[in-house]
Design a protein around this motif. Structure first.
Motif, mmCIF file in Angstrom:
data_model
loop_
_atom_site.group_PDB
_atom_site.id
_atom_site.type_symbol
_atom_site.label_atom_id
_atom_site.label_comp_id
_atom_site.label_asym_id
_atom_site.label_seq_id
_atom_site.Cartn_x
_atom_site.Cartn_y
_atom_site.Cartn_z
ATOM 1 N N GLU A 125 3.296 -7.596 -3.930
ATOM 2 C CA GLU A 125 4.276 -8.331 -3.134
ATOM 3 C C GLU A 125 4.858 -7.439 -2.038
ATOM 4 O OE1 GLU A 125 7.266 -9.934 -5.762
ATOM 5 O OE2 GLU A 125 5.765 -11.007 -6.956
ATOM 6 N N MET A 126 5.188 -6.200 -2.392
ATOM 7 C CA MET A 126 5.736 -5.253 -1.415
ATOM 8 C C MET A 126 4.703 -4.951 -0.327
ATOM 9 S SD MET A 126 7.606 -2.536 -3.908
ATOM 10 C CE MET A 126 8.916 -2.992 -5.022
ATOM 11 N N TRP A 127 3.468 -4.746 -0.753
ATOM 12 C CA TRP A 127 2.383 -4.450 0.190
ATOM 13 C C TRP A 127 2.207 -5.603 1.176
ATOM 14 C CZ3 TRP A 127 -2.676 -6.752 0.308
ATOM 15 C CH2 TRP A 127 -3.584 -6.095 1.143
ATOM 16 N N LYS A 128 2.181 -6.823 0.659
ATOM 17 C CA LYS A 128 2.024 -8.001 1.523
ATOM 18 C C LYS A 128 3.203 -8.157 2.469
ATOM 19 C CE LYS A 128 -1.042 -10.591 -1.502
ATOM 20 N NZ LYS A 128 -1.118 -11.583 -2.579
ATOM 21 N N ALA A 129 4.416 -7.960 1.956
ATOM 22 C CA ALA A 129 5.620 -8.140 2.770
ATOM 23 C C ALA A 129 5.775 -7.063 3.841
ATOM 24 C CB ALA A 129 6.852 -8.163 1.874
ATOM 25 N N THR A 130 5.107 -5.942 3.676
ATOM 26 C CA THR A 130 5.167 -4.871 4.683
ATOM 27 C C THR A 130 3.972 -4.931 5.633
ATOM 28 O OG1 THR A 130 4.108 -3.309 3.153
ATOM 29 C CG2 THR A 130 6.532 -3.323 3.207
ATOM 30 N N GLY A 131 3.235 -6.026 5.568
ATOM 31 C CA GLY A 131 2.119 -6.221 6.498
ATOM 32 C C GLY A 131 0.813 -5.612 6.048
ATOM 33 N N GLY A 132 0.720 -5.254 4.786
ATOM 34 C CA GLY A 132 -0.493 -4.619 4.266
ATOM 35 C C GLY A 132 -1.793 -5.316 4.606
ATOM 36 N N PRO A 133 -1.892 -6.634 4.334
ATOM 37 C CA PRO A 133 -3.169 -7.298 4.619
ATOM 38 C C PRO A 133 -3.562 -7.234 6.096
ATOM 39 C CG PRO A 133 -1.828 -8.659 3.183
ATOM 40 C CD PRO A 133 -0.952 -7.509 3.641
ATOM 41 N N GLU A 134 -2.582 -7.411 6.975
ATOM 42 C CA GLU A 134 -2.880 -7.402 8.401
ATOM 43 C C GLU A 134 -3.134 -5.988 8.931
ATOM 44 O OE1 GLU A 134 0.105 -8.777 7.179
ATOM 45 O OE2 GLU A 134 -0.770 -10.776 7.005
ATOM 46 N N LYS A 135 -2.406 -5.011 8.387
ATOM 47 C CA LYS A 135 -2.491 -3.640 8.885
ATOM 48 C C LYS A 135 -3.671 -2.860 8.316
ATOM 49 C CE LYS A 135 2.476 -3.104 9.541
ATOM 50 N NZ LYS A 135 3.674 -2.403 9.057
ATOM 51 N N THR A 136 -4.107 -3.199 7.105
ATOM 52 C CA THR A 136 -5.050 -2.309 6.435
ATOM 53 C C THR A 136 -6.391 -2.953 6.096
ATOM 54 O OG1 THR A 136 -4.352 -2.758 4.167
ATOM 55 C CG2 THR A 136 -3.117 -1.087 5.380
ATOM 56 N N ARG A 137 -6.524 -4.248 6.243
ATOM 57 C CA ARG A 137 -7.765 -4.918 5.869
ATOM 58 C C ARG A 137 -8.392 -5.572 7.080
ATOM 59 N NH1 ARG A 137 -9.052 -5.863 0.742
ATOM 60 N NH2 ARG A 137 -11.043 -5.738 1.765
ATOM 61 N N LEU A 138 -9.702 -5.662 7.089
ATOM 62 C CA LEU A 138 -10.397 -6.376 8.146
ATOM 63 C C LEU A 138 -10.175 -7.868 7.944
ATOM 64 C CD1 LEU A 138 -13.804 -4.471 8.216
ATOM 65 C CD2 LEU A 138 -11.931 -4.282 9.849
#
Length: 143
Positions: A125-138
């Protein structure tokens, strides 16, 4: 090995998530390994085969170690001070998850495996809320 090549050989080998900072992070890696631990604990409890149970313990311990590795990479390489401002309990949550993975590695306690999955979900949840999917994944490429 010749004397010269032994003298020139490195004395230490460095290990890292990647050989270069790739920037790819996702708690799903830890969750998949934690789910494996959970399922292995279930199968261990349901079996009386000593050989199977020994293999199950070995595999579970390996998978739990991978959980710890993936959590550590997220904690130290992905999360930044600005994420801590948004989630003051970030360090404690990551620390608890790492400790929970150690407990899963050491025991066959299904409750410990459930707790580990809960903590990984909180980190996710923290990873997603900090933009993880957009910042770190293709992102998916449109055909």
């Amino acid at each position: 090995m010749t004397r010269l090549s032994r003298w020139l050989a490195p004395t230490a080998v460095a290990r890292a998530h990647c050989d270069l900072p790739c920037g790819v992070y996702d708690p799903e890696q830890a969750r998949i390994e934690a789910e494996s631990c959970y399922k292995i604990i279930e199968k261990y409890a349901a079996s009386e085969d000593k050989v199977f149970r020994a293999r199950a313990l070995h595999i579970k311990e390996d998978r739990a170690e991978l959980v710890k590795h993936h959590l550590d990479v997220l904690w130290h390489d992905y999360f930044k001070p600005e994420h801590l401002e948004k989630y003051p309990d970030l360090h404690e949550t990551c620390w608890k998850a790492s400790k929970a993975a150690s407990k899963v590695k050491q025991t066959t306690d299904i409750a410990a495996a459930k707790e580990l999955l809960t903590l990984i979900d909180k980190i996710d949840e923290m990873w997603k809320a900090t933009g993880g999917p957009e910042k770190t994944r293709l992102q998916a490429v449109a055909a």
